[in-house]
Design a protein around this motif. Structure first.
Motif, short mmCIF file in Angstrom:
data_model
loop_
_atom_site.label_atom_id
_atom_site.label_comp_id
_atom_site.label_asym_id
_atom_site.label_seq_id
_atom_site.Cartn_x
_atom_site.Cartn_y
_atom_site.Cartn_z
N LEU A 28 0.87 -1.18 0.00
CA LEU A 28 0.00 0.00 0.00
C LEU A 28 0.90 1.22 0.00
O LEU A 28 1.98 1.21 0.59
N SER A 29 0.48 2.30 -0.65
CA SER A 29 1.32 3.49 -0.72
C SER A 29 1.54 4.07 0.68
O SER A 29 0.70 3.93 1.56
N GLY A 30 2.68 4.73 0.87
CA GLY A 30 3.02 5.27 2.18
C GLY A 30 2.89 6.77 2.30
O GLY A 30 3.28 7.35 3.31
N ILE A 31 2.33 7.43 1.28
CA ILE A 31 2.28 8.90 1.28
C ILE A 31 1.53 9.45 2.49
O ILE A 31 1.92 10.45 3.08
N ASN A 32 0.44 8.81 2.87
CA ASN A 32 -0.36 9.33 3.98
C ASN A 32 0.09 8.82 5.34
O ASN A 32 -0.61 9.00 6.33
N GLY A 33 1.25 8.18 5.41
CA GLY A 33 1.80 7.80 6.70
C GLY A 33 1.32 6.46 7.21
O GLY A 33 0.65 5.70 6.52
N VAL A 34 1.65 6.20 8.47
CA VAL A 34 1.44 4.87 9.03
C VAL A 34 -0.02 4.49 9.21
O VAL A 34 -0.38 3.34 9.06
N LEU A 35 -0.84 5.47 9.55
CA LEU A 35 -2.23 5.14 9.88
C LEU A 35 -3.15 5.13 8.67
O LEU A 35 -4.27 4.63 8.75
N ARG A 36 -2.70 5.72 7.56
CA ARG A 36 -3.58 5.79 6.39
C ARG A 36 -2.89 5.28 5.12
O ARG A 36 -2.95 5.94 4.08
N PRO A 37 -2.23 4.14 5.15
CA PRO A 37 -1.54 3.66 3.95
C PRO A 37 -2.53 3.41 2.82
O PRO A 37 -3.56 2.76 3.00
N GLY A 38 -2.21 3.95 1.64
CA GLY A 38 -3.03 3.70 0.46
C GLY A 38 -4.27 4.55 0.33
O GLY A 38 -4.90 4.58 -0.73
N ILE A 39 -4.67 5.24 1.39
CA ILE A 39 -5.95 5.95 1.37
C ILE A 39 -5.85 7.24 0.57
O ILE A 39 -5.15 8.18 0.94
N VAL A 40 -6.57 7.29 -0.55
CA VAL A 40 -6.57 8.44 -1.44
C VAL A 40 -7.71 9.40 -1.09
O VAL A 40 -7.57 10.61 -1.12
N HIS A 41 -8.85 8.83 -0.76
CA HIS A 41 -10.02 9.63 -0.36
C HIS A 41 -10.82 8.80 0.63
O HIS A 41 -10.58 7.61 0.81
N ARG A 42 -11.77 9.45 1.32
CA ARG A 42 -12.50 8.75 2.37
C ARG A 42 -13.99 8.90 2.16
O ARG A 42 -14.45 9.79 1.46
N ILE A 43 -14.75 7.99 2.78
CA ILE A 43 -16.18 8.19 2.94
C ILE A 43 -16.48 7.98 4.43
O ILE A 43 -15.74 7.29 5.12
N ASP A 44 -17.55 8.58 4.90
CA ASP A 44 -17.86 8.55 6.32
C ASP A 44 -18.11 7.13 6.81
O ASP A 44 -18.50 6.25 6.04
N LYS A 45 -17.95 6.94 8.11
CA LYS A 45 -18.15 5.63 8.73
C LYS A 45 -19.49 5.02 8.34
O LYS A 45 -19.57 3.85 7.97
N ASP A 46 -20.57 5.80 8.42
CA ASP A 46 -21.91 5.25 8.17
C ASP A 46 -22.38 5.43 6.73
O ASP A 46 -23.56 5.26 6.44
N THR A 47 -21.46 5.78 5.84
CA THR A 47 -21.74 5.79 4.40
C THR A 47 -21.12 4.53 3.81
O THR A 47 -19.97 4.20 4.10
#
Length: 303
Positions: A122-141
């Motif tokens: 997974l990409s490391g650009i967003n650091g240790v807690l968010r590897p690979g995460i490019v965009h997000r959606i809310d918990k209940d979405t």
């Protein structure tokens, strides 16, 4: 740590250091290089510089490649609904109720934990807690997310989001019967000064644009499709509330009396982007979750 030295050539004179260094190795994205420069891993003639430093012919660039940071987040077998995967990208259909990435004090049960079990890279650009995460959606979405498996893909996908070329269409059930068939909400969104956990429409907020069209109308509710032009936090939820049609089940932005759905009726059903390696446009669709289908059936009977 690996150390790489590079001498600036004549045709690179006056070029920005972050651009020159990112061109040395294909896998060194500009974002990653800027991070290295900020942390002092890149020096010019043994001196630290900023990312906008303009290089001179003969400058000796010394790049000390930092050791990859080990993730503190444990892989978990969560039986994720992966709709597509190759060496660069993963498309996953996130269920309602799942947080996308860990936060301090909350390191398990997130989409990232599941991805780390399914994907070894997974990409490391967003650091240790968010590897690979490019965009997000809310918990209940619920719905589709694209995940980057390397830094180069990450940067290219983020650039598409910035350029507003990513297709993101959501299905939502809102309170009220919307009289017009379609519309555009162009209203800036920022932090609510009265409630720091909430977002709202404010004059000095960030540009936010949502397009919507009505798919069906029921007694006291409407079924809508929302297409994001921008991607602000809680954008659809804030915008639909702003025009007087808040999402059903939304505990934060909905009315006091709303449907008991354990969260907003919102599903990211269509996701399209240009593949970072092949430059081919790809589009994915995820069917509505059963809970929303059941609610629609109930609303149809109440007409």
């Amino acid at each position: 740590m690996e150390v790489v030295q590079y001498i600036v050539k004549e045709d690179e004179k006056s070029g920005r250091i972050d651009k020159i260094v990112s061109g040395i190795e294909k896998e060194w994205s500009r974002t990653l290089v800027q991070q290295w420069i900020k942390e002092g891993h890149v020096k010019v003639n043994d001196s630290a510089v900023k990312s906008n430093y303009k290089c001179a012919i003969g400058d000796v660039l010394t790049i000390t490649i930092p050791e990859p940071e080990e993730l503190d987040v444990e892989p978990e077998d969560m039986n994720l609904d992966i709709r597509y995967e190759d060496q660069d990208v993963v498309v996953v259909n996130k269920p309602k109720g799942m947080v996308v990435h860990p936060a301090p004090g909350h390191y398990s049960g997130t989409l990232v934990n599941g991805l780390m079990h399914e994907c070894k890279d997974l990409s490391g650009i967003n650091g240790v807690l968010r590897p690979g995460i490019v965009h997000r959606i809310d918990k209940d979405t619920s719905g589709l997310l694209m995940v980057a498996k390397n830094d180069l893909s990450h940067e290219k996908l983020v650039n598409q989001l910035v350029a507003k070329t990513v297709t993101r269409r959501y299905t939502a059930i809102v309170h009220g019967v919307i009289p017009h068939d379609h519309g555009t909400i162009d209203a800036p969104i920022g932090r609510d000064t009265k409630d720091r956990q909430s977002m709202t429409v404010v004059d000095n907020g960030k540009n936010a644009v949502t397009h919507f069209k009505v798919l069906d109308r029921y007694k006291d509710f409407s079924l809508v499709e929302c297409e994001l032009e921008t991607g602000r936090t809680h954008q659809i939820r804030v915008h639909m509330k702003y025009i007087g049609f808040p999402l059903a089940g939304d505990p934060k932005y909905g009315p006091r009396k709303t449907l008991d759905l354990n969260g907003q009726a919102l599903h990211a059903g269509v996701l399209g982007f240009i593949h970072p390696r092949t430059d081919e446009y790809m589009e994915f669709t995820a069917e509505l979750p059963e809970e929303m289908n059941q609610l629609i059936s109930q609303l149809e009977k109440s007409r």
